[in-house]
Design a protein around this motif. Structure first.
Motif, PDB file in Angstrom:
ATOM      1  N   ARG A 185       0.822  -1.208   0.000  1.00 44.55           N
ATOM      2  CA  ARG A 185       0.000   0.000   0.000  1.00 44.55           C
ATOM      3  C   ARG A 185       0.862   1.266   0.000  1.00 44.55           C
ATOM      4  N   ALA A 186       2.041   1.181   0.577  1.00 45.41           N
ATOM      5  CA  ALA A 186       2.902   2.363   0.645  1.00 45.41           C
ATOM      6  C   ALA A 186       3.629   2.636  -0.669  1.00 45.41           C
ATOM      7  N   ARG A 187       3.989   1.587  -1.421  1.00 45.76           N
ATOM      8  CA  ARG A 187       4.871   1.774  -2.558  1.00 45.76           C
ATOM      9  C   ARG A 187       4.192   1.587  -3.915  1.00 45.76           C
ATOM     10  N   TYR A 188       3.086   0.862  -3.969  1.00 45.99           N
ATOM     11  CA  TYR A 188       2.389   0.661  -5.244  1.00 45.99           C
ATOM     12  C   TYR A 188       1.329   1.748  -5.376  1.00 45.99           C
ATOM     13  N   ARG A 189       1.742   2.859  -6.009  1.00 46.79           N
ATOM     14  CA  ARG A 189       0.893   4.040  -6.130  1.00 46.79           C
ATOM     15  C   ARG A 189       0.936   4.546  -7.564  1.00 46.79           C
ATOM     16  N   PRO A 190      -0.099   5.255  -8.012  1.00 49.79           N
ATOM     17  CA  PRO A 190      -0.118   5.716  -9.402  1.00 49.79           C
ATOM     18  C   PRO A 190       1.115   6.529  -9.783  1.00 49.79           C
ATOM     19  N   GLN A 191       1.564   7.414  -8.911  1.00 48.58           N
ATOM     20  CA  GLN A 191       2.682   8.285  -9.271  1.00 48.58           C
ATOM     21  C   GLN A 191       4.006   7.538  -9.398  1.00 48.58           C
ATOM     22  N   GLU A 192       4.047   6.295  -8.921  1.00 49.98           N
ATOM     23  CA  GLU A 192       5.251   5.472  -9.060  1.00 49.98           C
ATOM     24  C   GLU A 192       5.209   4.597 -10.319  1.00 49.98           C
ATOM     25  N   LEU A 193       4.029   4.290 -10.817  1.00 51.96           N
ATOM     26  CA  LEU A 193       3.881   3.278 -11.857  1.00 51.96           C
ATOM     27  C   LEU A 193       4.338   3.781 -13.223  1.00 51.96           C
ATOM     28  N   ILE A 194       5.058   2.914 -13.921  1.00 56.98           N
ATOM     29  CA  ILE A 194       5.493   3.157 -15.301  1.00 56.98           C
ATOM     30  C   ILE A 194       5.050   1.961 -16.131  1.00 56.98           C
ATOM     31  N   VAL A 195       4.315   2.220 -17.201  1.00 58.08           N
ATOM     32  CA  VAL A 195       3.856   1.163 -18.109  1.00 58.08           C
ATOM     33  C   VAL A 195       4.598   1.323 -19.427  1.00 58.08           C
ATOM     34  N   THR A 196       5.227   0.245 -19.889  1.00 61.44           N
ATOM     35  CA  THR A 196       5.963   0.292 -21.156  1.00 61.44           C
ATOM     36  C   THR A 196       5.433  -0.798 -22.085  1.00 61.44           C
ATOM     37  N   ILE A 197       5.235  -0.441 -23.346  1.00 59.85           N
ATOM     38  CA  ILE A 197       4.692  -1.382 -24.333  1.00 59.85           C
ATOM     39  C   ILE A 197       5.473  -1.211 -25.629  1.00 59.85           C
ATOM     40  N   ALA A 198       5.941  -2.326 -26.193  1.00 63.92           N
ATOM     41  CA  ALA A 198       6.695  -2.273 -27.442  1.00 63.92           C
ATOM     42  C   ALA A 198       6.176  -3.335 -28.398  1.00 63.92           C
ATOM     43  N   GLY A 199       6.175  -2.994 -29.685  1.00 67.09           N
ATOM     44  CA  GLY A 199       5.741  -3.936 -30.717  1.00 67.09           C
ATOM     45  C   GLY A 199       4.618  -3.368 -31.549  1.00 67.09           C
ATOM     46  N   ALA A 200       3.592  -4.193 -31.773  1.00 65.90           N
ATOM     47  CA  ALA A 200       2.453  -3.791 -32.598  1.00 65.90           C
ATOM     48  C   ALA A 200       1.444  -3.033 -31.740  1.00 65.90           C
ATOM     49  N   VAL A 201       1.801  -1.825 -31.356  1.00 72.13           N
ATOM     50  CA  VAL A 201       0.987  -1.058 -30.417  1.00 72.13           C
ATOM     51  C   VAL A 201       0.661   0.313 -30.996  1.00 72.13           C
ATOM     52  N   GLU A 202      -0.584   0.748 -30.801  1.00 69.71           N
ATOM     53  CA  GLU A 202      -0.994   2.117 -31.097  1.00 69.71           C
ATOM     54  C   GLU A 202      -1.106   2.851 -29.769  1.00 69.71           C
ATOM     55  N   HIS A 203      -0.382   3.917 -29.637  1.00 68.97           N
ATOM     56  CA  HIS A 203      -0.261   4.589 -28.345  1.00 68.97           C
ATOM     57  C   HIS A 203      -1.607   5.060 -27.806  1.00 68.97           C
ATOM     58  N   ASP A 204      -2.430   5.658 -28.650  1.00 66.43           N
ATOM     59  CA  ASP A 204      -3.701   6.191 -28.157  1.00 66.43           C
ATOM     60  C   ASP A 204      -4.604   5.080 -27.645  1.00 66.43           C
ATOM     61  N   GLU A 205      -4.602   3.958 -28.331  1.00 63.70           N
ATOM     62  CA  GLU A 205      -5.382   2.812 -27.862  1.00 63.70           C
ATOM     63  C   GLU A 205      -4.857   2.330 -26.516  1.00 63.70           C
ATOM     64  N   ALA A 206      -3.541   2.217 -26.399  1.00 62.52           N
ATOM     65  CA  ALA A 206      -2.943   1.757 -25.147  1.00 62.52           C
ATOM     66  C   ALA A 206      -3.238   2.735 -24.012  1.00 62.52           C
ATOM     67  N   ARG A 207      -3.167   4.019 -24.297  1.00 64.85           N
ATOM     68  CA  ARG A 207      -3.452   5.014 -23.266  1.00 64.85           C
ATOM     69  C   ARG A 207      -4.874   4.865 -22.748  1.00 64.85           C
ATOM     70  N   ALA A 208      -5.818   4.672 -23.642  1.00 64.94           N
ATOM     71  CA  ALA A 208      -7.212   4.512 -23.214  1.00 64.94           C
ATOM     72  C   ALA A 208      -7.386   3.251 -22.373  1.00 64.94           C
ATOM     73  N   LEU A 209      -6.736   2.155 -22.789  1.00 65.41           N
ATOM     74  CA  LEU A 209      -6.863   0.891 -22.053  1.00 65.41           C
ATOM     75  C   LEU A 209      -6.234   0.985 -20.672  1.00 65.41           C
ATOM     76  N   VAL A 210      -5.039   1.545 -20.597  1.00 66.25           N
ATOM     77  CA  VAL A 210      -4.358   1.642 -19.306  1.00 66.25           C
ATOM     78  C   VAL A 210      -5.133   2.550 -18.366  1.00 66.25           C
ATOM     79  N   THR A 211      -5.587   3.688 -18.863  1.00 63.56           N
ATOM     80  CA  THR A 211      -6.341   4.621 -18.015  1.00 63.56           C
ATOM     81  C   THR A 211      -7.616   3.981 -17.490  1.00 63.56           C
ATOM     82  N   ARG A 212      -8.354   3.310 -18.378  1.00 61.94           N
ATOM     83  CA  ARG A 212      -9.628   2.710 -17.969  1.00 61.94           C
ATOM     84  C   ARG A 212      -9.422   1.575 -16.970  1.00 61.94           C
ATOM     85  N   THR A 213      -8.439   0.709 -17.205  1.00 62.13           N
ATOM     86  CA  THR A 213      -8.268  -0.451 -16.334  1.00 62.13           C
ATOM     87  C   THR A 213      -7.674  -0.073 -14.981  1.00 62.13           C
ATOM     88  N   LEU A 214      -6.814   0.932 -14.937  1.00 63.24           N
ATOM     89  CA  LEU A 214      -6.312   1.389 -13.643  1.00 63.24           C
ATOM     90  C   LEU A 214      -7.409   2.074 -12.844  1.00 63.24           C
TER      91      LEU A 214
END
Length: 446
Positions: free
Chosen positions: A198-227
């Motif tokens: 609870r102390a260390r797993y916080r939004p301001q600490e999290l970094i999500v990285t995606i490489a390959g067949a990815v569209e950034h805007d789609e990934a942004r929407a998915l990550v935002t919605r699921t978090l």
């Protein structure tokens, strides 16, 4: 020389075309979450990493081993997914998912086909935000981790490496085993790990990285919605947490030979010294130094110790870097009767390196090998995903392949010589495991 792409924490959007026709983008999402993507032409898979910049060095005394314990527990279920559900989600599509804990970060990662990106993001977001850390599952996993530690204790190389870190870093937190010890794992409570989570797993600490067949805007929407669907409050005004302080650490190594006595067929030897921080500008010179000195079958150590003298099967040099400190050195495994000679040859080779440096031909070959190995590595989307994560967690800049190779190409033989003298010019730290004859002990203690 091509410039690196700075990654300032106050810039919300970056969008840059990089080497090989790839496209690099970075967004700061609500809560201070950072999303980095690299779209790779022709890729059919995606590699995803959820990075939390907390490792074993960050644990409180009553939590030693909790970071690695937590890594296990996040796979054990959430309010909406059981551990089996998580496993089946990836297995049914032929995907992979796993995690790794280091001294300075933990990463939960997956690789799937492009069509399964939504499933992978939803699963990883749920794990990160909403793991229940069930008390019964906690006790079951305690047993699993104790077995993992026992397996590592049966591996002489693992034991030797941990002992070398204790020698090199002394009382500094980097000296502690990443997974804790059997005693600390037995003593750790579910509440200790929950507090750490609870102390260390916080939004301001999290970094999500995606490489390959990815569209950034789609990934942004998915990550935002699921978090947002998880047990996190995503404050639009929140900023990313500062990166780890790179100020050089005050490290005092242990004195003398560190020997782990065991009845083994071989002796494992490490002769080492302090190294470079992750962001040190000389890291490209360090990479070339090790490629020449002990990084392959044509390297000096391999040729002298194994090919010419037949003293060892495994011999190489290494470097390990952290935010504020590093280690470097050389390793060999050999019969106890040969340990003294192996140690003498290793010392002689490092002394020759410090005195004479490297030749122009060696340096050119090392640069060519680095270019080829880098190009091959970046055909793998997981390698690219990891490069994104380390760029954001540690470096604060993204260096594409062209820029990295330009930096490597600019290294001179004089720079390698100077660095060799700085790192290896003083007394070396000696660590060994096995049954050490008196002559080998004397050689390592000198």
């Amino acid at each position: 020389m091509s410039p690196a792409i700075p990654l300032p924490l106050e810039v919300p959007e970056l969008d840059v075309d990089v080497a090989g026709g790839a496209r690099f983008r970075r967004s700061i999402l609500p809560g201070g979450v950072r999303l980095l993507t690299e779209r790779v032409p022709g890729a059919s898979s995606v590699a995803i990493g959820y990075w939390v910049p907390v490792g074993s060095r960050d644990e409180a005394p009553h939590q030693y081993g909790s970071t690695h314990f937590l890594e296990h527990l996040l796979f054990k279920g959430t309010p909406t997914r059981t551990a089996f559900d998580l496993a089946v989600s990836f297995d049914r599509v032929g995907g992979e998912h796993n995690a790794a804990t280091s001294h300075e970060h933990t990463v939960y990662h997956a690789k799937v086909g492009a069509d399964d990106l939504e499933m992978a993001i939803a699963s990883l977001s749920d794990m990160i935000t909403s793991s229940v850390i069930d008390r019964e599952e906690f006790e079951t996993e305690r047993g699993v981790i104790l077995e993992e530690l026992a397996m590592a204790d049966d591996d002489p190389t693992d034991v030797l490496w941990e002992r070398f870190y204790r020698t090199a870093f002394g009382a500094h937190p980097l000296s502690r085993p990443i997974g804790g010890t059997p005693d600390t794992i037995r003593a750790t409570s579910r509440d200790d790990v929950w507090e750490h989570y609870r102390a260390r797993y916080r939004p301001q600490e999290l970094i999500v990285t995606i490489a390959g067949a990815v569209e950034h805007d789609e990934a942004r929407a998915l990550v935002t919605r699921t978090l947002a669907a998880g047990d996190w409050r995503l404050d639009d005004a929140a900023a990313p947490a500062p990166r780890r302080d790179p100020t050089p650490a005050d490290v005092i190594p242990e004195d003398g030979l560190a020997l782990v006595e065991r009845p083994l067929e071989q002796v494992g030897l490490i002769l080492g010294s302090r190294g470079l921080r992750r962001t040190d500008d000389r890291r490209h010179a360090l990479g070339l130094l090790h490629r020449i000195f002990g990084g392959g079958m044509s390297s000096r150590l391999f040729q002298e110790v194994r090919e010419r003298r037949g003293l060892a099967y495994s011999v190489h040099s290494f470097a390990g870097s952290h935010a504020d400190a590093g280690v470097t050195g050389m390793y060999a495994g050999c019969a106890p009767a040969k340990a003294a000679e192996v140690a003498r040859v290793m010392r002689a080779e490092v002394e020759r390196l410090v005195a004479d440096g490297v030749t122009d031909a060696e340096l050119d070959d090392a640069k060519g090998a680095t270019a080829g190995a880098s190009a091959l590595a970046l055909e793998n989307t997981e390698t690219r995903m990891n490069r994104l994560g380390r760029s954001e967690v540690y470096a604060g800049e993204f260096v594409d392949l062209d820029s990295a190779l330009e930096r490597t190409s600019a290294v001179t033989a004089d720079e390698v010589l100077t660095l060799a003298g700085e790192l290896f010019g003083g007394p070396l730290l000696a660590t060994a495991i096995g049954t050490l004859p008196d002559d080998a002990r004397a050689e390592l203690e000198r």
